[in-house]
Scaffold this motif. Structure first.
Motif: not given
Length: 231
Positions: A108-113
């Motif tokens: 998920v973290i790779e999808h965050l700004v």
């Protein structure tokens, strides 16, 4: 995840159902052995992992967060104590500080700004000595070297994988480990995805990694799983 909410909806809608509904047994295997655990999963997708955790009696309470409502999935399964449609980067959670024993962030973290700010925020909801478990793609993978540096083509993939079109941030093993070496977290462990028994890569990947003494591991492993302990 993007400045255009509708674009984000369209990008995620193009993915297959399996993208949101697989059980992350690799992350589950890292849960402490306690049936009274309170577990939060960020980016819980269709909720399958949370249902599995509760059905196996590995936790007493499971809560899921995702940015999209996904019909015909386990998001509304009665085994999940609560499923919240929320943007974790923008919105606060109505839970007391230190409420959860474990927070899972599976791909998920790779999808965050700003994943670093989000991790700091999530630390608020973890109890002392609670665990943060993160899995994220390894950008140093040989596939990326071949496509970007040899072929000169970034090849964003709308369906997913290492160069998923919805990825906003990219990490190598060193950077993944640094995610849990902070004021809030003490580094506990990091492992390649192939180290988990339920993960089934091509035979060659495991064999090559073994016979080379893991010397080239960072070039053949698609993702890492890192664990941090709340200070």
């Amino acid at each position: 995840m993007t400045s255009d909410p509708q674009l984000a909806v369209n990008l995620y809608a193009s993915k297959s159902q399996q993208y949101y509904t697989n059980v992350r047994t690799d992350l589950v295997s890292l849960l402490p052995a306690s049936p009274t655990l309170k577990v939060l999963e960020v980016g819980a997708g269709g909720g399958d992992t949370l249902v599995y955790i509760k059905a196996q009696k590995l936790a007493s309470e499971v809560v899921g967060i995702d940015i999209f409502d996904l019909p015909d999935t386990n998001q509304r399964n009665p085994l999940i104590d609560r499923f919240i449609i929320v943007d974790i980067e923008k919105d606060a959670l109505d839970y007391a500080p230190g409420y959860f024993d474990v927070i899972l962030c599976g791909d998920v973290i790779e999808h965050l700004v700003d994943p670093w700010a989000t991790i700091k925020k999530l630390a608020t909801y973890l109890k002392k000595d609670g665990l943060l478990v993160i899995s994220t793609p390894n950008f140093r993978h040989l596939y990326n070297f071949i496509t970007i540096f040899l072929q000169g083509d970034f090849k964003y993939n709308p369906a997913g994988d290492l160069l998923d079109r919805t990825h906003l941030r990219f990490f190598c093993k060193k950077n993944i480990e640094e995610l849990v070496r902070t004021e809030e977290f003490a580094f506990q462990s990091i492992a390649p995805i192939i180290a988990f028994k339920d993960y089934k890569p091509r035979f060659f990947v495991r064999f090559f990694n073994a016979v080379t003494g893991r010397l080239f591991e960072q070039f053949i492993v698609s993702q890492y799983v890192v664990v941090g302990r709340r200070r």
